[in-house]
Design a protein around this motif. Structure first.
Motif, PDB file in Angstrom:
ATOM      1  N   THR A  44      34.380  44.960  37.937  1.00  0.00           N
ATOM      2  CA  THR A  44      35.046  44.337  39.084  1.00  0.00           C
ATOM      3  C   THR A  44      36.550  44.178  38.892  1.00  0.00           C
ATOM      4  OG1 THR A  44      34.525  42.129  38.203  1.00  0.00           O
ATOM      5  CG2 THR A  44      32.986  43.075  39.808  1.00  0.00           C
ATOM      6  N   THR A  95      23.925  49.748  37.456  1.00  0.00           N
ATOM      7  CA  THR A  95      25.389  49.822  37.385  1.00  0.00           C
ATOM      8  C   THR A  95      26.070  48.484  37.625  1.00  0.00           C
ATOM      9  OG1 THR A  95      25.513  50.393  39.744  1.00  0.00           O
ATOM     10  CG2 THR A  95      25.375  52.226  38.165  1.00  0.00           C
ATOM     11  N   ARG A  96      25.312  47.465  38.041  1.00  0.00           N
ATOM     12  CA  ARG A  96      25.904  46.162  38.360  1.00  0.00           C
ATOM     13  C   ARG A  96      25.276  45.099  37.468  1.00  0.00           C
ATOM     14  NH1 ARG A  96      23.826  48.024  42.953  1.00  0.00           N
ATOM     15  NH2 ARG A  96      22.386  46.261  43.159  1.00  0.00           N
ATOM     16  N   PHE A 156      25.566  39.003  39.371  1.00  0.00           N
ATOM     17  CA  PHE A 156      24.959  40.175  39.990  1.00  0.00           C
ATOM     18  C   PHE A 156      24.197  40.999  38.960  1.00  0.00           C
ATOM     19  CE2 PHE A 156      29.597  40.603  39.523  1.00  0.00           C
ATOM     20  CZ  PHE A 156      29.668  41.515  38.474  1.00  0.00           C
ATOM     21  N   SER A 181      21.364  44.764  38.807  1.00  0.00           N
ATOM     22  CA  SER A 181      20.816  45.916  39.537  1.00  0.00           C
ATOM     23  C   SER A 181      19.591  46.429  38.787  1.00  0.00           C
ATOM     24  CB  SER A 181      21.867  47.017  39.692  1.00  0.00           C
ATOM     25  OG  SER A 181      22.443  47.379  38.446  1.00  0.00           O
ATOM     26  N   GLN A 220      20.713  40.496  43.275  1.00  0.00           N
ATOM     27  CA  GLN A 220      20.367  41.909  43.263  1.00  0.00           C
ATOM     28  C   GLN A 220      21.123  42.696  44.337  1.00  0.00           C
ATOM     29  OE1 GLN A 220      18.514  43.489  41.089  1.00  0.00           O
ATOM     30  NE2 GLN A 220      18.066  45.460  42.070  1.00  0.00           N
ATOM     31  N   GLY A 221      21.652  42.027  45.326  1.00  0.00           N
ATOM     32  CA  GLY A 221      22.311  42.716  46.430  1.00  0.00           C
ATOM     33  C   GLY A 221      23.675  43.269  46.045  1.00  0.00           C
ATOM     34  N   THR A 222      24.096  44.314  46.760  1.00  0.00           N
ATOM     35  CA  THR A 222      25.403  44.926  46.476  1.00  0.00           C
ATOM     36  C   THR A 222      26.549  44.063  46.999  1.00  0.00           C
ATOM     37  OG1 THR A 222      25.270  46.198  48.538  1.00  0.00           O
ATOM     38  CG2 THR A 222      24.450  47.254  46.526  1.00  0.00           C
ATOM     39  N   LYS A 223      26.267  43.209  47.983  1.00  0.00           N
ATOM     40  CA  LYS A 223      27.332  42.413  48.594  1.00  0.00           C
ATOM     41  C   LYS A 223      28.014  41.499  47.592  1.00  0.00           C
ATOM     42  CE  LYS A 223      28.251  39.135  52.343  1.00  0.00           C
ATOM     43  NZ  LYS A 223      27.663  38.299  53.430  1.00  0.00           N
ATOM     44  N   PHE A 239      28.360  41.858  44.478  1.00  0.00           N
ATOM     45  CA  PHE A 239      29.187  42.653  43.570  1.00  0.00           C
ATOM     46  C   PHE A 239      30.487  43.080  44.259  1.00  0.00           C
ATOM     47  CE2 PHE A 239      30.506  46.862  42.041  1.00  0.00           C
ATOM     48  CZ  PHE A 239      30.731  46.587  40.704  1.00  0.00           C
ATOM     49  N   GLU A 240      30.367  43.611  45.436  1.00  0.00           N
ATOM     50  CA  GLU A 240      31.546  44.109  46.145  1.00  0.00           C
ATOM     51  C   GLU A 240      32.542  43.001  46.439  1.00  0.00           C
ATOM     52  OE1 GLU A 240      29.580  45.845  49.455  1.00  0.00           O
ATOM     53  OE2 GLU A 240      29.023  47.700  48.383  1.00  0.00           O
TER      54      GLU A 240
END
Length: 608
Positions: A118, A154-155, A441, A443, A475-478, A480-481
């Protein structure tokens, strides 16, 4: 005893693995000329062999008792992730350019903690390199990297790693990490790597197939403890000690930050942490530059820092949570969870003077006495901060300090940390007031494990009174982003002013002999008896500074316990150049004066 695969050159590779309960162990070569080659048993449960016709980048796995196929526990690289085969690495293939690097004395460290994924939009080791000169100009000289041992997907924060010798493939793998360390050393920056020796991640952990790496004698938050003091523990210890030396030798890492050593259960007369300290110091004796161990400990136990001759572990430094908690509660007023043990200005004064606050007193949060006295310690024995990955990411929505206090509070936090006698650590983006969250986070690929992580987060937040439905999905990508830094912010307005203040404080810390000293006996931290105001007098030889910190969000008039002499103002957080409202404080003071401090402000006077 080195473990894993060691490429010897000329397409020859040495393999060694510890599997004391197995009757047969073989290497399955999966690249090129596929074959199975048996290893020979050695003493203490090791299996060994030197194979011909094995080139760099060859993929392989072990075959246990002729039927069980598993990756190498000491794999240097997992190109297909935690469930895939291991890969042979030729470490001589990298050209190091840091032959002139001699390291830095630990007391000089200005640490900057970052998460590779990040820190930049690219989320790789090499993407960090263009930012190094920017950090260097800030005054940072030590980069602390959160764990990079191969984890699922990857996260991840990195604390779910299952291959302690492997370098995360999605970050850039072996070549990427070496390139980053090489670049850091070329610009005069040390590298600290966060390692996890208290547990393994739950997904991709195949150590159970090899031997008694774990023991049910002790239970940890992650299940059975790592076996540091039961039968067969010698070889388990070897696995971790060789790992530390591996990072020092093959990746030129300057220091290791040891995650949560309080979760290492070991009742032996010569504890593993003591043995690790000895191995690190022995390595440093003949190394090109010194290596250090920095522990994270929740015990307030000075044995971590004491010399091995006096029964200690001999580690160079440790994170000081007491300092953070005392500062955080004064700035935010929070009193939930473990913060209920803090909140008084007297506590911050105590921590500023000696590191630990709890040295045997009763802790309401723990419901027992906690800690012992940090005897014979100096400032370099403690790493302090106002923010770090734990204290941000383990909040409900990962709020940084910028979301909890106003701009004046951010400046006050910076002054408290950087004017302290301890090793300061910044968390990425802190220097310009980054407001984007840093959330937890993962994955994982196992649905049951994902459900377990979600449930664990819910239980963790119960003590803080947070509602279950408000907890973000790790677990969500949000999540992380949203945690990626927004670097463009620092280029204007208050963000630029805050960064400039950090830069000035760091330079002042380096230039002023009183601030450069780590001698705790040359420091007096005095709390005001009625207000949350701290007086800090630091002196060394003829140089001295006197700093006043106001943690109240109102103006306060105080009489200064100022030492005799003439004191000249050298920095005032209320000045307009730092985005302040302006200051009425006199440019020069003498003893027996009363001053009025602006809300959430600090000022520094010098005797020169």
């Amino acid at each position: 005893m080195k473990v894993g695969s060691q490429y010897l050159g000329e397409n020859r590779c040495e393999f060694r693995v510890w599997a004391p309960m197995r009757s047969q162990v073989a290497v399955q070569v999966l690249s090129g000329d596929k074959r199975v080659i048996s290893l020979s048993p050695e003493k203490n449960g090791y299996w060994h062999g030197i194979l011909e016709g094995v080139s760099p980048n060859t993929r392989y796995q072990y075959l246990l008792d002729g039927e069980l196929e598993r990756p190498d526990p000491a794999s240097h690289f997992q190109p297909q992730g935690v469930h895939g085969p291991s890969q042979v690495i030729d470490h001589s293939n990298f050209t190091w350019e840091d032959s002139q690097w001699r390291g830095l004395a630990l007391e000089e460290y200005i640490i900057y903690e970052l998460h590779v994924g990040t820190f930049t939009p690219e989320g790789t080791f090499t993407a960090i390199i263009p930012r190094l000169m920017e950090l260097k100009s800030l005054g940072v000289n030590a980069l602390e990297i959160m764990p990079v041992a191969q984890f699922p997907g990857t996260r991840n924060w990195g604390y779910d790693g299952t291959y302690l010798y492997g370098v995360q493939n999605s970050y850039g793998g072996v070549e990427g990490l070496k390139t980053l360390v090489n670049a850091c050393h070329k610009v005069g920056m040390a590298v600290i790597l966060d390692v996890v020796y208290n547990h393994f991640g739950p997904e991709g952990n195949y150590l159970w197939a090899y031997g008694p790496y774990f023991t049910d004698t002790y239970q940890t938050p992650w299940g059975d403890a790592v076996n540091y003091d039961q039968a067969y523990c010698n070889e388990v210890r070897n696995f971790f000690i060789e790992n530390a030396l591996y990072w020092f030798e093959l990746y030129h890492i300057d220091a290791l930050r040891l995650d949560a050593v309080h979760a290492i259960y070991d009742l032996s007369a010569q504890p593993f942490l003591q043995e690790l300290g000895e191995a690190t110091d022995s390595y440093s004796l003949t190394a090109q530059f010194p290596r250090y161990l920095i522990a994270e400990s929740d015990l307030n136990d000075v044995r971590v820092l004491q010399s091995r001759e006096t029964g200690g572990f001999g580690h160079a430094s440790q994170w000081c949570d007491d300092f953070h908690h005392a500062l955080h509660t004064l700035l935010t007023g929070e009193q939930d969870g473990y913060y209920q043990d803090f909140g008084a200005i007297e506590q911050l004064a105590t921590s500023m003077q000696q590191g630990y606050i709890y040295t045997g007193q009763y802790s309401v949060n723990r419901q027992r006495n906690h800690g012992n006295f940090p005897r014979n310690c100096d400032g370099s024995n403690f790493v302090v901060c106002s923010q770090n990955h734990d204290q941000i990411g383990n909040r409900l929505i990962g709020e940084r300090l910028a979301n909890l206090v106003n701009f004046e509070g951010l400046k006050l936090a910076a002054g408290t940390v950087l004017l302290s006698p301890f090793i300061p650590m910044l968390f990425m983006g802190e220097e310009y007031g980054e407001a984007s969250p840093f959330m937890y986070f993962v994955s994982h690929s196992d649905p049951d494990l994902v459900a377990g992580v979600r449930q664990g987060r819910k239980e963790e937040f119960q003590g803080f009174g947070w509602k279950e439905e408000d907890i973000p999905d790790p677990q969500g990508t949000k999540v992380f982003e949203e945690s990626v830094l927004r670097w463009e912010k620092q280029e204007s307005g208050m963000y630029r002013e805050l960064r400039s203040l950090y830069q000035t404080l760091i330079q002042l810390r380096k230039d002023n002999p009183a601030l450069a000293s780590r001698d705790l006996s040359q420091l007096d931290a005095t709390p005001h008896p009625e207000h949350p105001v701290l007086f800090l007098h630091r002196h060394h030889s003829e140089a001295a500074i006197f700093a006043i910190f106001n943690y109240k969000q109102d103006k306060v008039s105080v009489s200064l316990p100022l030492p005799m002499g003439i004191w000249n103002k050298i920095l005032d957080s209320s000045d307009s150049q730092w985005g302040g409202q302006g200051s009425d404080l006199a440019p020069q003071l003498s003893s027996n004066v009363t001053i009025t401090l602006n809300p959430s402000s600090f000022v520094v006077y010098s005797n020169t």
